[in-house]
Design a protein around this motif. Structure first.
Motif, PDB file in Angstrom:
ATOM      1  N   UNK A   1       7.497  10.186   8.348  1.00 15.54           N
ATOM      2  CA  UNK A   1       5.901   9.098   8.918  1.00 15.54           C
ATOM      3  C   UNK A   1       5.923   8.739  10.779  1.00 15.54           C
ATOM      4  N   UNK A   2       7.178   9.525  11.072  1.00 14.72           N
ATOM      5  CA  UNK A   2       6.720   9.126  12.804  1.00 14.72           C
ATOM      6  C   UNK A   2       6.291  10.280  13.502  1.00 14.72           C
TER       7      UNK A   2
ATOM      8  N   UNK B   1      -4.518   4.220   2.132  1.00 16.62           N
ATOM      9  CA  UNK B   1      -3.462   4.179   2.109  1.00 16.62           C
ATOM     10  C   UNK B   1      -3.486   2.446   1.472  1.00 16.62           C
TER      11      UNK B   1
ATOM     12  N   UNK C   1      -6.690  -0.164   9.493  1.00 15.16           N
ATOM     13  CA  UNK C   1      -5.438  -1.048   9.447  1.00 15.16           C
ATOM     14  C   UNK C   1      -5.201  -1.948  10.988  1.00 15.16           C
ATOM     15  N   UNK C   2      -4.926  -3.211  10.249  1.00 15.09           N
ATOM     16  CA  UNK C   2      -3.810  -3.862  11.720  1.00 15.09           C
ATOM     17  C   UNK C   2      -2.408  -4.152  11.837  1.00 15.09           C
ATOM     18  N   UNK C   3      -1.900  -3.907  12.521  1.00 13.13           N
ATOM     19  CA  UNK C   3      -0.748  -4.057  12.404  1.00 13.13           C
ATOM     20  C   UNK C   3      -0.242  -5.543  13.152  1.00 13.13           C
TER      21      UNK C   3
ATOM     22  N   UNK D   1      -8.292   9.598   3.387  1.00 10.68           N
ATOM     23  CA  UNK D   1      -7.313   9.930   3.099  1.00 10.68           C
ATOM     24  C   UNK D   1      -7.228   8.393   2.650  1.00 10.68           C
TER      25      UNK D   1
ATOM     26  N   UNK E   1       0.658  -1.289   0.260  1.00 11.83           N
ATOM     27  CA  UNK E   1      -0.071  -0.316  -0.116  1.00 11.83           C
ATOM     28  C   UNK E   1       0.476   0.931  -0.007  1.00 11.83           C
ATOM     29  N   UNK E   2       0.110   1.998  -0.636  1.00 13.85           N
ATOM     30  CA  UNK E   2       0.500   3.434  -0.828  1.00 13.85           C
ATOM     31  C   UNK E   2       1.783   4.258   0.359  1.00 13.85           C
ATOM     32  N   UNK E   3       1.648   4.172   1.789  1.00 12.73           N
ATOM     33  CA  UNK E   3       1.955   4.760   2.642  1.00 12.73           C
ATOM     34  C   UNK E   3       1.576   4.140   3.806  1.00 12.73           C
ATOM     35  N   UNK E   4       2.464   3.056   4.287  1.00 10.36           N
ATOM     36  CA  UNK E   4       1.987   2.094   5.476  1.00 10.36           C
ATOM     37  C   UNK E   4       2.175   2.384   6.246  1.00 10.36           C
ATOM     38  N   UNK E   5       1.066   1.672   7.312  1.00  8.95           N
ATOM     39  CA  UNK E   5       1.307   2.938   8.829  1.00  8.95           C
ATOM     40  C   UNK E   5       2.596   1.857   9.837  1.00  8.95           C
ATOM     41  N   UNK E   6       2.736   2.931  11.024  1.00 12.08           N
ATOM     42  CA  UNK E   6       3.892   2.819  11.239  1.00 12.08           C
ATOM     43  C   UNK E   6       5.341   3.096  11.482  1.00 12.08           C
ATOM     44  N   UNK E   7       6.247   3.234  12.259  1.00 17.81           N
ATOM     45  CA  UNK E   7       7.804   3.230  11.780  1.00 17.81           C
ATOM     46  C   UNK E   7       7.534   3.172  10.392  1.00 17.81           C
ATOM     47  N   UNK E   8       8.694   3.432   9.925  1.00 20.21           N
ATOM     48  CA  UNK E   8       9.337   2.833   8.497  1.00 20.21           C
ATOM     49  C   UNK E   8      10.067   1.769   8.525  1.00 20.21           C
TER      50      UNK E   8
ATOM     51  N   UNK F   1       2.205   6.265  15.257  1.00 20.95           N
ATOM     52  CA  UNK F   1       2.340   6.580  13.640  1.00 20.95           C
ATOM     53  C   UNK F   1       1.686   4.723  13.728  1.00 20.95           C
ATOM     54  N   UNK F   2       1.921   4.125  14.508  1.00 18.21           N
ATOM     55  CA  UNK F   2       0.645   2.620  13.859  1.00 18.21           C
ATOM     56  C   UNK F   2      -0.806   3.221  13.957  1.00 18.21           C
ATOM     57  N   UNK F   3      -1.067   3.784  13.917  1.00 20.62           N
ATOM     58  CA  UNK F   3      -2.168   4.106  13.805  1.00 20.62           C
ATOM     59  C   UNK F   3      -2.940   5.134  13.413  1.00 20.62           C
ATOM     60  N   UNK F   4      -2.042   5.734  12.185  1.00 21.06           N
ATOM     61  CA  UNK F   4      -2.775   6.643  11.064  1.00 21.06           C
ATOM     62  C   UNK F   4      -3.466   6.294  10.338  1.00 21.06           C
TER      63      UNK F   4
ATOM     64  N   UNK G   1       4.662  12.089   7.111  1.00 18.17           N
ATOM     65  CA  UNK G   1       5.110  11.573   5.911  1.00 18.17           C
ATOM     66  C   UNK G   1       3.999  10.808   4.657  1.00 18.17           C
ATOM     67  N   UNK G   2       3.104  11.567   5.227  1.00 22.27           N
ATOM     68  CA  UNK G   2       2.142  11.910   3.353  1.00 22.27           C
ATOM     69  C   UNK G   2       2.547  12.419   1.735  1.00 22.27           C
TER      70      UNK G   2
END
Lengths: 494, 310, 390
Positions: free
Chosen positions: B151-152, B242, B278-280, B240, A199-206, B307-310, B101-102
């Motif tokens: 993105x953090x 992703x 989305x779920x990590x 938005x 996906x375009x912008x995966x969540x969480x830290x990169x 950042x995991x809940x973006x 980070x978008x």
């Protein structure tokens, strides 16, 4: 039937019991023939393509699946042994050499191209897939894998991920990090997880982004979703000759300043051009002080405009000859020459030390002058072949290791090259990585606080410091005591 | 160690002092995406990052800029030398754009945000200035903290100053639109469009490059449908999403009258309803948590955000 | 264990400068068939060279793993053109094997015995007849790679003049005499009087040299040089034999041997030099894939000639996409190392399948038999040319 019987007798029987419970456990988990513990294997896996000696390899394992990699990592944890991942062993910074007596995990048997997914412009591959094999596989579909390090005919995609590999064409296309969308890794804990995503912008830290280029210290990559790049319909390759390396360097700088981003811009100096020409016979001018190979790709009209403009800039910088490759064959031959340049130097002397620093493009000419001065000072032949477009220097020190005291001069000259690059506003490494080679220079680029934070990143993945310990971060900042890793308990040929 | 490594810019030192060593803090940019990553908690002190372009080197295609500078101001300065960055201009700051980070919806043409950050200087939870990355366009010296910062959401460090990669602004840029053409086929037929967008009925294409190349690509478009010149992309719905490029191409997955604009080849979709959470993978979450713990042991940086809940 | 049971260093008698040429860059790895199928560094040229160094320079023992590393080498020499440093790998491996075979560490008795008949026409003929009978009785192991039905009696090759020699050799003469016949006829049609070498040159000694029995090769070479008329070009239709005979200069190190090697030509190489003399003919209605025998491509490096001479005589000539990677035949390799040879062949067959040819043109009997044994239709290029002009 008789023959095979005879052969069995002739071959003799091998002692399968290793005497090391860790090795026995590995053999149980994989299979005996994919866990090697003999002197020959351990000796060969104690080296990569660099000049560095590490410790010695412990057992060498050849897993074929993610589950097997997990089993190896879990067993290593259980037996408190370290793990070093290895691809084709073409690294030049010693990133894959074992320190201490770790288990070496060679991923060469995990070499399947699993899926080409055109709808998402990616391919799923295993880490042992050879870079150029992937590009060849994609060719009938009209795609390629953009990172093209000089070792691309042999290096693995897993190795590219570990080193964030570049290559001539990364000038326009970006290095490996820009071409990895997602990957499955086996964490130092033994868990297998997916980092990044399609996906375009995966969540969480990169975490995907930080794993690429981490030199095998954060885990072992087992599956990779690489971006596939559409082949450009038009390519123009220019070969320009100069009487002065400075003119070539200035041409490069002027091209970028002109707003052109060529697909690649490579420079070779006179000595290396002669060696290359002797090997490939591509028609490189051997009397020029420097040759510049510039390539633009895209659509027909645009590449002509850019090629003309680059030629114009070259002539303005005193190019003595400007030539456009007339055919694909000529183009391929020119690139073959460029990409085998390092190996070709053995015609001149049996050993070489290939450096890798980056400087601002505008500083190229000055830093090159300093490198030639360093060459004179230490009475060493230093040849220059480099990714000029992104300022990535590759000074190549050529020597004969059998000469008394030569290695001291080689290392001293190397140190001065690094200093000159950093003083010009450059960085330690453009694509080879830090490995064990440049640890001692890290504090010339980073403060204690900087290094401390890099170590925090590493420890988030590998709190126990089991995966490729003793690399990248210098002793004192690192989680592992490098000195203790350097002491080798056992003779490898024992 | 060379003395020049230590940051001595009084502006950055002042910012570090402001961040300090204790108490919850959060950095405010343009607040254009203030609501993502969960609710702010713990009533942090709200600070602004320093502003200003420090050093612009068009011939290196790099710009050193302080995080509080607006993307709009940065782009005005770069445009004078015919350059731009990958950062989306939504009225926010450079630091904000990086922390969020978008990508710009035209990322195929101008690059991804995460690939544009060459060097970052941030103030750590301990109030120290940390640098990572380097000023050159190519660099593999050490672990990649710049990637970690993008993105953090400012939860690992307070971005103070960065070096960004710039790109030449193409000679020609055109937007074309047609109704009733398949956006996927359109995307496949072009070499490297800067954007291909669809709202399910119309398709918008941005072509950039040399004039002759753009004309050639535009003529390909004419074989696919009756494309006409328009001023720009359509108005984007609020939320938005992703997705993978293939999912975006088939959006929406289930029937419904969701209004949307999907970026083909990129995977971004803007719709008038939010994307389901989305779920990590819990094992990934564990690394994220350890990362947060290692960088910000007391949890003082932008508390409440994840950042995991973006 | 060291060679003589003591701890003394073993000198593999590899030229020290040659050994030093390798810079361990690894560019050879993907061009090595055994590395390709195993992913194992000990089965790569870089690894084997490193082991040679360990043994010769660093007193490493000759363990069974070292022997394995050396004996699994196909000696295709695909690594040589890939090497930018010009490491003469083939010669180094032959030196190493010779030293180890002399010391009884390599090439066991059964392998030595298996090669004995090669140099003796009478023994070879008897053996071949036995094999032919066995084949008809269907008791020949598949791995011997005998696809072609071996004829019980062979048509005799008659000399047509004395302009050139046609080297008939050992195995090939008994099993694929039709190839010699095609060559003889084509050359004759081109206006060359051809003398088959027959018993005057019973064997080139290639297989012996690969097995470390270079002494036998030297004596075979000496015999051949003595028996053949001077100055007459010697045409060889087996790539492996041609490569070996072109190497007599290096092997014997005499001026005479150098001069001898210089008049050795591969069949297609010779034809390409006289391409104007080739008769014109309607092309065969075939899509032909060219399989380059390693010793033609990597050692003699005259593989382009095959394309030059074959192209006019077939409808379509196609290339394989594996950059000339070995097929695993390797002279006697497919018999001594059947498992690896089979894996290597699988890669080659996959490449052939992708090229979708009607027939594969291969200029080496070992390759033809090895590929033929799994059903790949092969023809020698000269057979195709002969077919077209007949």
């Amino acid at each position: 039937m008789v023959l095979s019987k005879l052969r069995e007798l002739a071959g003799g029987s091998k002692d399968e019991s290793s005497g090391d419970p860790f090795v026995d456990a590995l053999r149980n988990a994989l299979s005996a023939d994919r866990v090697k513990y003999d002197g020959a294997h351990r000796s060969l896996h104690s080296h990569d393509a660099s000049v560095f000696d590490g410790g010695n390899s412990g057992p060498v394992v050849y897993p074929e699946t993610t589950a097997e990699v997990q089993a190896v990592v879990c067993l290593a944890n259980e037996h408190q042994r370290n793990v070093v991942p290895r691809g084709a062993g073409t690294g030049l910074a010693g990133g894959a050499i074992p320190l201490g007596v770790p288990v070496v995990v060679a991923v060469t048997k995990m070499n399947a191209i699993l899926e080409v997914d055109e709808a998402n412009s990616i391919a799923w591959v295993e880490p042992g897939v050879i870079n150029l094999d992937l590009t060849r596989h994609l060719a009938p579909l009209g795609y390629h894998f953009a990172p093209d390090p000089s070792s691309q005919q042999v290096c693995t995609v897993g190795g590219n991920v570990a080193n964030n590999s570049g290559g001539p064409h990364c000038l326009a296309y970006g290095v490996t990090n820009a071409h990895v969308m997602a990957m499955e890794i086996v964490l130092p804990s033994g868990d297998a997880v997916m980092l990044g995503g399609l996906d375009a912008e995966p969540q969480g830290f990169d975490l995907r982004g930080v794993f690429v280029g981490s030199e095998g210290t954060l885990g072992i990559v087992t599956k990779i979703a690489v971006r596939i790049t559409k082949n450009r319909p038009a390519v123009r390759t220019l070969l320009m000759a100069f009487d002065d390396v400075r003119d070539a360097a200035n041409t490069v700088s002027d091209v970028i300043a002109d707003g052109i981003v060529p697909a690649a811009m490579e420079v070779m100096d006179k000595a290396i051009t002669a060696a290359v020409e002797n090997y490939v016979g591509a028609g490189y001018p051997t009397d020029a002080a420097a040759v510049l190979l510039a390539e633009v790709d895209g659509l027909d009209s645009g590449v002509d405009i850019d090629a003309d403009r680059i030629a114009e800039i070259g002539r303005a910088n005193n190019a003595t000859d400007v030539r456009l490759a007339g055919s694909d064959e000529e183009r391929m031959l020119l690139w073959k020459g460029r990409k085998t340049a390092f190996g070709a130097v053995a015609q001149i002397a049996p050993d070489y030390y290939l450096h890798d620093t980056v400087v601002p493009r505008s500083a190229l000419a000055d830093v090159l002058d300093q490198i030639y001065a360093i060459s004179d000072k230490y009475e060493l032949l230093i040849m220059n072949v480099f990714h000029a477009g992104d300022g990535n220097l590759h000074p190549l020190i050529v020597f004969d290791g059998r000469d008394e005291g030569v290695l001291d001069r080689v290392h001293a000259a190397g140190g001065e090259i690094i200093t000159a690059s950093l003083d010009a506003g450059g960085v330690l490494s453009g694509e080879h990585g830090i490995g064990v080679e440049k640890q001692k220079y890290m504090d010339r680029m980073f403060t204690d606080d900087d290094l401390d934070h890099q170590n925090r990143l590493r420890q988030a993945f590998d709190p126990g410091c089991r995966t490729n310990p003793g690399k990248v971060i210098p002793s004192g900042h690192s989680c592992a005591d490098i000195q203790s890793l350097r002491s080798v308990p056992k003779e490898v040929w024992g | 160690m060379s003395a020049t490594l230590t940051v001595d810019d009084p502006t950055l030192l002042g910012f570090a002092e402001e961040v300090g060593e204790t108490g919850p803090v959060a950095i405010v940019g343009g607040q254009t995406r203030w609501d993502i990553g969960g609710e702010s908690a713990g009533e942090p002190r709200l600070l602004r990052a320093p502003e200003g372009i420090v050093d612009y080197k068009p011939e290196e295609m790099t710009v050193q800029v302080r995080a509080g500078t607006t993307v709009a101001d940065l782009h005005v300065a770069l445009a004078e030398k015919g350059q731009r960055t990958a950062l989306p201009d939504r009225g926010g700051t450079v630091g904000g754009a990086l922390a969020v980070g978008e990508n710009d919806i035209r990322a195929l043409g101008r690059g991804r945000v995460r690939e544009s950050l060459l060097q970052v200087r941030y103030v750590s939870a301990e109030g120290r200035i940390v640098s990572s990355g380097g000023p050159t366009v190519k660099n593999v010296s050490g672990f990649d903290l710049p990637r970690l910062m993008v993105g953090s959401l400012g939860t690992l460090g307070c971005i103070a100053e960065v070096i960004l990669r710039t790109n030449p602004i193409p000679a020609v840029s055109r937007w074309l639109h047609a109704d009733r053409v398949d956006a996927g086929t359109t995307f496949d037929g072009l070499l490297h469009p800067s954007a291909v967008l669809t709202d399910g009925s119309g398709t918008w294409v941005q072509l950039e490059g040399h004039g002759a190349d753009v004309d050639q690509q535009a003529s390909i478009l004419q074989t696919l449908g009756s494309f006409t010149e328009v001023d720009g992309p359509p108005v984007l719905p609020e939320h938005r999403w992703s997705l993978s490029p293939s999912e975006a191409g088939a959006f929406p997955a289930s029937d419904g009258d969701l209004a949307f604009v999907a970026a083909i080849g990129l995977g971004l979709v803007f719709a008038d309803a939010p994307q389901p959470l989305r779920r990590l993978d819990p094992a990934v979450t564990l690394i994220n948590e350890r990362m947060k713990q290692n960088f910000d042991p007391t949890g003082r940086l932008n508390p409440g955000r994840d950042a995991g809940r973006k | 264990m060291t060679l003589d049971g003591s701890e003394a260093a073993v000198d593999l008698k590899i030229d020290a400068d040659d050994l030093n040429k390798c810079v361990q860059c690894g560019l050879c790895l993907p061009h090595c068939p055994t590395f390709r199928v195993t992913g194992d560094e000990t089965m790569s040229p870089r690894g084997r060279i490193k082991l040679m160094r360990e043994v010769q320079d660093n007193d490493a023992p000759i363990s069974s793993d070292v022997i394995d590393a050396f004996s699994t080498c196909v000696q295709c020499r695909g690594c040589e053109p890939a090497c930018p440093s010009g490491v003469p790998y083939g010669h180094m491996m032959e030196s190493a094997r010779e030293t180890l075979a002399d010391a009884g560490e390599m090439t066991p008795t059964w392998q030595r015995l298996a090669m004995k008949p090669l140099a003796s026409p009478a023994l070879l003929n008897a053996g071949t007849r036995a094999l032919s009978v066995a084949q008809k009785l269907k008791v020949v192991p598949e791995r011997l790679g005998l696809s072609h039905e071996i004829p019980l009696t062979q048509p005799k090759l008659e000399a047509t003049g004395s302009d050139v020699y046609l080297f008939t050799g050992c195995v090939m003469d008994t099993m694929q005499r039709s190839v010699h016949d095609a060559g003889l006829q084509v050359l004759t049609k081109m206006g060359f009087g051809v003398m088959p070498t027959g018993d005057a040159a019973p064997c080139c000694g290639a297989l012996q040299a690969h097995a470390g029995l270079a002494g036998e090769t030297r004596s075979l070479a000496g015999r051949m040089m003595q028996n053949l008329e001077p100055d007459v070009p010697i045409i060889v239709d087996s790539a492996g034999c041609g490569a070996a005979m072109k190497d007599y200069g290096h092997l014997l190190g005499t001026d005479e041997a150098v001069a001898f090697s210089e008049r050795v030509f591969d069949m297609q190489e010779f034809l390409a030099l006289h391409v104007d003399k080739l008769p014109e003919a309607e092309p065969l209605d075939l899509r032909v894939a060219v399989q380059d025998p390693c010793h033609l491509r990597h050692v003699q490096r005259v593989h382009e000639a095959t394309r030059t001479v074959l192209r006019p005589f077939v409808r379509e000539l196609v290339e394989l996409d594996d950059e000339g990677l070995c097929c695993g035949a390797g002279g006697a390799y497919s018999i001594f190392e059947p498992e690896l040879a089979g894996q290597i062949r699988d890669r080659k067959v996959a490449s052939i399948d992708r090229a979708t040819p009607d027939v594969v043109a291969s200029a080496n009997p070992g390759c033809s038999m090895h590929l033929g044994s799994v059903g790949v239709p092969t023809k020698h290029p000269i057979e195709l040319i002969f077919e077209a002009i007949s």
